[in-house]
Design a protein around this motif. Structure first.
Motif, short mmCIF file in Angstrom:
data_model
loop_
_atom_site.label_atom_id
_atom_site.label_comp_id
_atom_site.label_asym_id
_atom_site.label_seq_id
_atom_site.Cartn_x
_atom_site.Cartn_y
_atom_site.Cartn_z
N ASN A 51 0.77 -1.30 0.00
CA ASN A 51 -0.13 -0.07 -0.09
C ASN A 51 0.72 1.29 -0.10
OD1 ASN A 51 -2.83 -1.15 -0.08
ND2 ASN A 51 -2.14 -1.77 2.22
N VAL A 52 2.30 1.19 -0.45
CA VAL A 52 2.94 2.46 -0.66
C VAL A 52 2.31 3.26 -1.47
CG1 VAL A 52 4.51 1.42 -2.41
CG2 VAL A 52 5.45 2.83 -0.92
N MET A 53 2.60 4.82 -1.29
CA MET A 53 1.95 5.77 -2.12
C MET A 53 3.16 6.38 -2.55
SD MET A 53 -1.22 7.14 0.26
CE MET A 53 -2.59 5.98 0.36
N ASN A 54 3.01 7.12 -3.97
CA ASN A 54 3.92 7.77 -4.52
C ASN A 54 3.38 9.43 -4.09
OD1 ASN A 54 1.43 8.56 -6.03
ND2 ASN A 54 2.17 7.64 -7.91
N ARG A 55 3.80 10.58 -4.62
CA ARG A 55 3.75 11.72 -4.19
C ARG A 55 2.12 12.26 -4.26
NH1 ARG A 55 9.18 15.49 -5.09
NH2 ARG A 55 10.47 14.18 -3.74
N GLY A 56 1.55 11.49 -5.36
CA GLY A 56 0.22 11.87 -5.70
C GLY A 56 -0.85 11.05 -4.97
N ASP A 57 -0.24 10.20 -3.94
CA ASP A 57 -0.96 9.20 -3.30
C ASP A 57 -1.53 7.94 -3.95
OD1 ASP A 57 -0.47 10.96 -0.95
OD2 ASP A 57 -2.58 11.83 -1.01
N ASP A 58 -1.03 7.71 -5.04
CA ASP A 58 -1.38 6.66 -5.81
C ASP A 58 -0.67 5.40 -5.25
OD1 ASP A 58 -3.08 7.70 -8.00
OD2 ASP A 58 -1.38 8.53 -8.64
N THR A 59 -1.33 4.49 -4.90
CA THR A 59 -0.69 3.14 -4.56
C THR A 59 -0.55 2.01 -5.94
OG1 THR A 59 -3.09 1.81 -4.52
CG2 THR A 59 -2.38 3.26 -2.60
N PRO A 60 0.34 0.96 -5.64
CA PRO A 60 0.21 0.40 -6.92
C PRO A 60 -1.08 -0.25 -7.55
CG PRO A 60 2.12 -0.36 -5.16
CD PRO A 60 1.05 0.64 -4.58
N LEU A 61 -2.04 -0.44 -6.49
CA LEU A 61 -3.38 -0.88 -6.99
C LEU A 61 -4.08 0.10 -7.79
CD1 LEU A 61 -5.43 -3.11 -6.80
CD2 LEU A 61 -6.41 -2.25 -4.87
N HIS A 62 -3.86 1.28 -7.68
CA HIS A 62 -4.46 2.39 -8.33
C HIS A 62 -3.74 2.30 -9.93
CE1 HIS A 62 -5.31 4.79 -4.81
NE2 HIS A 62 -6.36 5.53 -5.45
N LEU A 63 -2.40 2.10 -9.98
CA LEU A 63 -1.69 2.01 -11.37
C LEU A 63 -2.30 0.70 -12.02
CD1 LEU A 63 1.65 3.48 -10.33
CD2 LEU A 63 -0.40 4.68 -10.98
N ALA A 64 -2.11 -0.41 -11.43
CA ALA A 64 -2.70 -1.74 -11.91
C ALA A 64 -4.02 -1.50 -12.68
CB ALA A 64 -2.48 -2.77 -11.07
N SER A 65 -4.99 -1.02 -11.70
CA SER A 65 -6.28 -0.83 -12.01
C SER A 65 -6.43 0.05 -13.26
CB SER A 65 -7.30 -0.33 -10.86
OG SER A 65 -7.00 -1.08 -9.54
N SER A 66 -5.82 1.22 -13.15
CA SER A 66 -6.04 2.04 -14.18
C SER A 66 -5.56 1.55 -15.52
CB SER A 66 -5.01 3.34 -13.86
OG SER A 66 -5.01 4.29 -15.00
N HIS A 67 -4.45 0.74 -15.58
CA HIS A 67 -4.01 0.15 -16.94
C HIS A 67 -4.58 -1.12 -16.97
CE1 HIS A 67 -1.09 3.43 -16.03
NE2 HIS A 67 -0.93 3.46 -17.44
N GLY A 68 -5.72 -1.46 -16.44
CA GLY A 68 -6.12 -3.00 -16.92
C GLY A 68 -5.31 -4.29 -16.49
N HIS A 69 -4.59 -4.33 -15.64
CA HIS A 69 -3.83 -5.35 -15.42
C HIS A 69 -4.60 -6.26 -14.53
CE1 HIS A 69 -0.69 -3.69 -18.04
NE2 HIS A 69 -0.42 -2.76 -17.08
N ARG A 70 -5.45 -7.10 -15.04
CA ARG A 70 -6.24 -7.76 -14.12
C ARG A 70 -5.58 -8.76 -12.87
NH1 ARG A 70 -11.35 -12.06 -15.38
NH2 ARG A 70 -12.22 -11.83 -13.33
N ASP A 71 -4.55 -9.73 -13.59
CA ASP A 71 -3.72 -10.52 -13.01
C ASP A 71 -3.18 -9.77 -11.89
OD1 ASP A 71 -2.20 -9.13 -14.75
OD2 ASP A 71 -0.73 -10.79 -15.06
N ILE A 72 -2.52 -8.49 -12.16
CA ILE A 72 -1.78 -7.90 -11.00
C ILE A 72 -2.81 -7.33 -9.74
CG2 ILE A 72 -0.38 -5.82 -10.53
CD1 ILE A 72 1.01 -6.60 -13.18
N VAL A 73 -3.82 -6.85 -10.43
CA VAL A 73 -4.80 -6.51 -9.41
C VAL A 73 -5.26 -7.74 -8.65
CG1 VAL A 73 -7.38 -5.94 -9.05
CG2 VAL A 73 -5.80 -4.67 -10.69
N SER A 74 -5.61 -8.67 -9.17
CA SER A 74 -5.78 -10.02 -8.28
C SER A 74 -4.68 -10.26 -7.27
CB SER A 74 -5.99 -11.13 -8.99
OG SER A 74 -7.22 -10.96 -9.78
N LYS A 75 -3.26 -10.28 -7.63
CA LYS A 75 -2.36 -10.70 -6.81
C LYS A 75 -2.13 -9.69 -5.64
CE LYS A 75 1.68 -12.49 -5.72
NZ LYS A 75 1.79 -13.84 -5.62
N LEU A 76 -2.35 -8.18 -6.07
CA LEU A 76 -2.37 -7.27 -5.04
C LEU A 76 -3.53 -7.17 -4.01
CD1 LEU A 76 -1.45 -4.01 -7.17
CD2 LEU A 76 0.14 -5.32 -5.53
#
Length: 464
Positions: A61-86
């Motif tokens: 759940n680490v956040m970048n300077r815009g408060d995005d987590t890895p799950l935000h980025l995986a969801s935004s780009h449609g990487h379903r397998d990574i979303v499930s892993k997270l």
């Protein structure tokens, strides 16, 4: 060789693995925009690198300077397998970024139907507003809105009224400021540039507040290169050329950045040029585990959090026990376990004794194994002795008491070593924890488990 962020973006698994094998590299550091290696791997859909980073201990759940987590980025780009892993690794599906958007907002906006469905079935809220008054359903196309409604109603059918109220899964808009789920502490990547500086100039340090003074030295809060740090000023009599040489040889071995449950030494400076030998480490806002348990902090350690701390400590020790040679003169107790900003327990390398520091003297006998109190260090099995210390820590976590608090250190050492004094397990403690404690505190050192054996046990306890 390109930096780790480039390697993660490009999915160069071999280069990432080699980089992770270096204990001085911090897999949770951030780039100029606060993106961690996991952020980049999730954004680019590098599933094999994501698996590798998570396995090595990347913070989910680490956040970048815009408060995005890895799950935000995986969801935004449609990487379903990574979303499930997270999600499987307990990513927070309702965390919000600086705009108030959740991962579901982005999955809906970009039309990733299956990702949106996965998020909702794993607890993502469909009606919470961002800062602009928009819900994920407002962001979605018409067919996706109907899909989310259907999933939401199906979810409600499967839970009780009380659970439904707790989850908040109604279809009325929830204003951004009135979010109702329990928030998590925001975790930022560390400044990776600090990792490269083993030697420091003591004149660059600004000591702002003295926090502790004990047999080994003074602990100060300070700043270095714009970062909050903890500065340990060692008390050493008769500083000699030989002690300076030993200090310079031993301190770099404490720069272990490669595990999230190990707190590294950032840098060190011998005396001279500093007035006293000093070591610095990251500032931990909650202090030590001893502070959290016994010194009136506002954080309440319930059984779930106690198991989480125990798991963190076991993971850190399991990693340290893989190192060859092992870190010498390292004994764990609640004062040497530091609590990070996101309530992660970390084994502190700043509390490792140097060879010239009070050889032969023991300051925390309550946590030491009987054989460690009776024999010379070279005659004991360090891994088994550490497991005994962990058992005492486990007792301390579940009882919230200081072990043998009514006795002096000398009395504790004598009674544990020679008279069979042991912590008494009070009634009401979980039978699973009691059993684990007894196994780890076996009188026969050879019969105590290894840390990598108890990590899965603690993981199961955490899931219950």
């Amino acid at each position: 060789m390109d930096d780790i962020f480039t390697q993660c973006r490009e999915g160069n698994a071999v280069a990432v693995r080699l980089w992770l094998d270096n204990t001085e590299n911090d897999l949770n550091q951030g780039d100029d925009h606060g993106f961690s290696p996991l952020h980049w791997a999730c954004r680019e859909g590098r599933a094999n690198v994501v698996d590798m980073l998570i396995m090595r201990g990347a913070r989910i759940n680490v956040m970048n300077r815009g408060d995005d987590t890895p799950l935000h980025l995986a969801s935004s780009h449609g990487h379903r397998d990574i979303v499930s892993k997270l999600i499987q690794c307990k990513a927070d599906t309702n965390t919000t970024n600086e705009h108030g958007n959740t991962p579901l907002h982005y999955a809906c906006f970009w039309g990733h139907d299956l990702v949106a469905e996965d998020l909702v079935t794993n607890g993502a809220q469909v009606s919470v507003c961002n800062k602009y008054g928009e819900t994920p359903m407002d962001k979605g196309k018409p067919h996706l809105r109907e899909l989310l409604k259907g999933i939401s109603y199906q979810t409600l059918c499967l839970i009780t009224c009380e659970q439904a109220e707790k989850l908040g899964q109604n279809l009325n808009k929830v204003p951004f400021k009135d979010t109702f789920w329990k928030g998590t502490t925001r975790t930022r990547p560390r400044n990776g540039t600090l990792n490269k500086q083993a030697g420091i100039d003591h004149r660059q340090l600004a000591l702002t507040q003295k926090r502790n003074d004990n047999h080994s030295g003074e602990l100060w809060r300070g700043r270095w290169q714009g970062n909050e740090i903890a500065v340990k000023v060692l008390k050493v009599r008769d500083w000699t050329t030989r002690k300076s040489r030993d200090f310079n040889e031993e301190s770099p071995k404490l720069r272990i950045f490669s595990h999230p449950n190990v707190l590294p030494v950032l840098g060190a400076c011998p005396a001279p040029p500093a007035p006293h030998p000093i070591i610095i480490t990251h500032w931990m806002p909650y202090g030590s585990l001893f502070n959290v348990l016994h010194e009136g902090t506002n954080f309440v350690v319930d059984q779930m959090q106690a198991v989480k701390f125990a798991l963190d400590i076991a993971c850190g020790m399991a990693f340290l026990h893989t190192l060859e040679p092992m870190i010498p003169r390292h004994c764990i107790n609640s004062k040497s376990i530091m609590i990070d900003e996101d309530m992660t327990a970390r084994v502190s390398m700043a509390d490792v004794k140097f060879s010239f520091q009070c050889p032969g003297r023991l300051y925390s006998p309550a946590w030491m194994a009987p054989e460690a109190l009776q024999k010379k260090p070279e005659e004991i099995n360090r891994r088994s002795a550490d497991m005994w210390s962990f058992a005492v820590l486990l007792w301390e976590l579940v009882t919230r008491e200081v072990p043998f608090a009514d006795l002096s250190n000398m009395e504790i050492g004598m009674k544990v070593a020679l008279e069979g004094l042991r912590p008494t397990i009070p009634p009401g403690i979980s039978p699973h924890i009691c059993k684990l404690m007894k196994i780890c505190m076996n009188e026969d050192p050879a019969k105590r488990p290894k840390f990598d054996m108890i990590v899965p046990i603690l993981e199961k306890m955490q899931d219950k």
